[in-house]
Design a protein around this motif. Sequence first.
Motif, short mmCIF file in Angstrom:
data_model
loop_
_atom_site.label_atom_id
_atom_site.label_comp_id
_atom_site.label_asym_id
_atom_site.label_seq_id
_atom_site.Cartn_x
_atom_site.Cartn_y
_atom_site.Cartn_z
N GLN A 9 44.32 30.39 41.86
CA GLN A 9 44.21 30.19 43.52
C GLN A 9 43.51 28.86 43.91
N PRO A 10 43.61 28.11 44.71
CA PRO A 10 42.92 26.89 45.04
C PRO A 10 41.57 27.17 45.15
N THR A 11 40.82 26.42 44.72
CA THR A 11 39.15 26.33 44.57
C THR A 11 38.60 27.12 44.00
N VAL A 12 39.37 28.06 43.33
CA VAL A 12 38.43 29.13 42.30
C VAL A 12 37.99 28.72 41.28
N VAL A 13 36.66 28.77 41.01
CA VAL A 13 36.15 28.29 39.72
C VAL A 13 35.90 29.47 38.76
N ALA A 14 35.73 30.42 39.00
CA ALA A 14 35.18 31.57 38.12
C ALA A 14 35.07 32.92 38.83
N PRO A 15 36.09 33.53 38.48
CA PRO A 15 35.96 34.99 39.21
C PRO A 15 34.62 35.93 38.70
N ILE A 16 34.18 36.71 39.47
CA ILE A 16 33.07 37.58 38.80
C ILE A 16 33.51 39.01 38.42
N ALA A 17 33.15 39.39 37.08
CA ALA A 17 33.76 40.75 36.90
C ALA A 17 32.50 41.07 36.07
N SER A 18 32.22 42.44 36.21
CA SER A 18 31.09 43.23 35.28
C SER A 18 31.72 43.87 34.32
N ALA A 19 30.85 44.20 33.28
CA ALA A 19 31.21 45.27 32.15
C ALA A 19 29.83 46.27 32.01
N ARG A 20 30.34 47.24 31.96
CA ARG A 20 29.04 48.25 31.49
C ARG A 20 29.12 48.35 29.93
N THR A 21 29.84 48.22 29.27
CA THR A 21 30.17 48.47 27.69
C THR A 21 30.64 47.22 27.19
N VAL A 22 30.14 47.07 25.86
CA VAL A 22 30.80 45.89 25.14
C VAL A 22 32.39 46.02 24.89
N GLU A 23 33.01 47.14 25.27
CA GLU A 23 34.41 47.28 24.95
C GLU A 23 35.11 46.79 26.16
N GLN A 24 34.41 46.34 27.37
CA GLN A 24 35.16 45.89 28.40
C GLN A 24 35.06 44.31 28.36
N VAL A 25 34.16 43.82 27.52
CA VAL A 25 34.01 42.42 27.78
C VAL A 25 35.18 41.72 27.16
N SER A 45 35.41 56.06 43.49
CA SER A 45 35.84 56.06 44.98
C SER A 45 36.27 54.86 45.81
N GLY A 46 35.55 53.73 45.24
CA GLY A 46 35.93 52.46 46.03
C GLY A 46 37.23 51.88 45.21
N ALA A 47 37.61 52.29 44.03
CA ALA A 47 38.81 51.97 43.37
C ALA A 47 40.04 52.63 44.18
N ALA A 48 39.68 53.93 44.19
CA ALA A 48 40.81 54.84 44.56
C ALA A 48 41.41 54.48 45.91
N LYS A 49 40.55 53.97 46.89
CA LYS A 49 41.33 53.60 48.33
C LYS A 49 42.54 52.64 48.16
N TYR A 78 33.95 37.60 44.30
CA TYR A 78 33.23 38.83 43.86
C TYR A 78 34.39 39.92 43.98
N TYR A 79 34.12 41.24 43.67
CA TYR A 79 34.98 42.15 43.56
C TYR A 79 36.37 41.80 42.74
N SER A 80 36.21 40.93 41.87
CA SER A 80 37.51 40.33 41.49
C SER A 80 38.79 41.41 40.87
N LEU A 81 38.04 42.52 40.35
CA LEU A 81 39.04 43.79 40.02
C LEU A 81 39.07 44.88 40.91
N ALA A 82 38.53 44.59 42.18
CA ALA A 82 38.65 45.71 43.28
C ALA A 82 37.92 46.89 42.85
N SER A 83 36.71 46.68 42.45
CA SER A 83 35.88 47.90 42.04
C SER A 83 36.59 48.59 40.72
N GLY A 84 37.40 47.97 40.02
CA GLY A 84 37.92 48.67 38.99
C GLY A 84 39.61 48.95 39.09
N PHE A 85 39.94 48.92 40.26
CA PHE A 85 41.23 49.22 40.55
C PHE A 85 42.17 48.32 40.03
#
Length: 317
Positions: free
Chosen positions: A271-287, A232-236, A206-213
């Motif tokens: 990366q070793p053993t990674v099956v499927a990163p989790i990433a979310s989308a708020r809008t269809v455009e992000q899919v 704020s999570g991404a900016a750090k 999870y946090y595959s995209l580091a809160s959007g960073f």
Amino acid sequence: MTRIGNSDLDVFPLSLGGNVFGWTADRDASFAVLDAFVAGGGDFIDTADVYSAWVPGNAGGESETIIGEWLASRKPEGVVVATKVSQHPEFTGLGAANVRRAAEASLGRLGVDTIDLYYAHYDDETVPLEETVGAFGQLVADGLVRNVAVSNYSAERIREWVDIARRTGVALPVAVQPHYNLVHRNDVEETIIPVAQEFGLGLVPYYSLASGFLTGKYRSADPEGQTSPRASGAAKYATEAGLKVIDALEEIGAAHDASIAATALAWLRAQPTVVAPIASARTVEQVPDLLAGARLELTNDEVADLDRVSSWTPTAH
């Protein structure tokens, strides 16, 4: 398609995060995102019973409810749903009775007979691990859950869980869900991946995209002016080192006509053993970027370049 550990679950190599459903994506937006994800070949959805209790007016379970309504409306074939227990305000912790009640509540919200993949969301050291392992094993024996997994567990506790499950003859975990991405690597690579390799566990980060960073949208350490709740999570991460990672992703992505986000997901999949990163989308455009990240194959040299630019030592940070 990739197999989740030693389970019988073969999934699209990207999991759609359901944490935004009922939070930054309302019911209609969530349905549109889910529709676009499945239309693009996706079949693996990740949620938790606590999503999104942190939103004023929410009680927890909103994400599961939206996903359940979508499943009932669309009746998609072959969709795998993962959810989690321990953080819902009404079902906190991993005592046996609580795990059972929480699972039954999740089943009701999702409108399904069986949870495909059920995570212990956070370790609960107030409860003997034997009790928790037994509770998860009983859910599988009773047909309420197909596969069990752990999230946010230390390597030592994962090993202990496996030992107990083997000794008592109950279902073994098949997956582990850690916080893992290009700007958050060391702990997972040094401790979790070796345990996953040893026991045949699939990593679902999870946090595959580091809160959007790792989308490249946040290139300033100052979140002012950003409207996203995650700014704020991404900016750090927008340090000199972090921005070098973005630059490298941009350059490598350009060679594939791929976005920064898709390239970051492709690195994680390599990366070793990674099956499927989790990433979310708020809008269809992000899919589309998420779907592209599941299909982009980086060369060994490109993976090595990203390894180099994102490497760090604990003493330096």
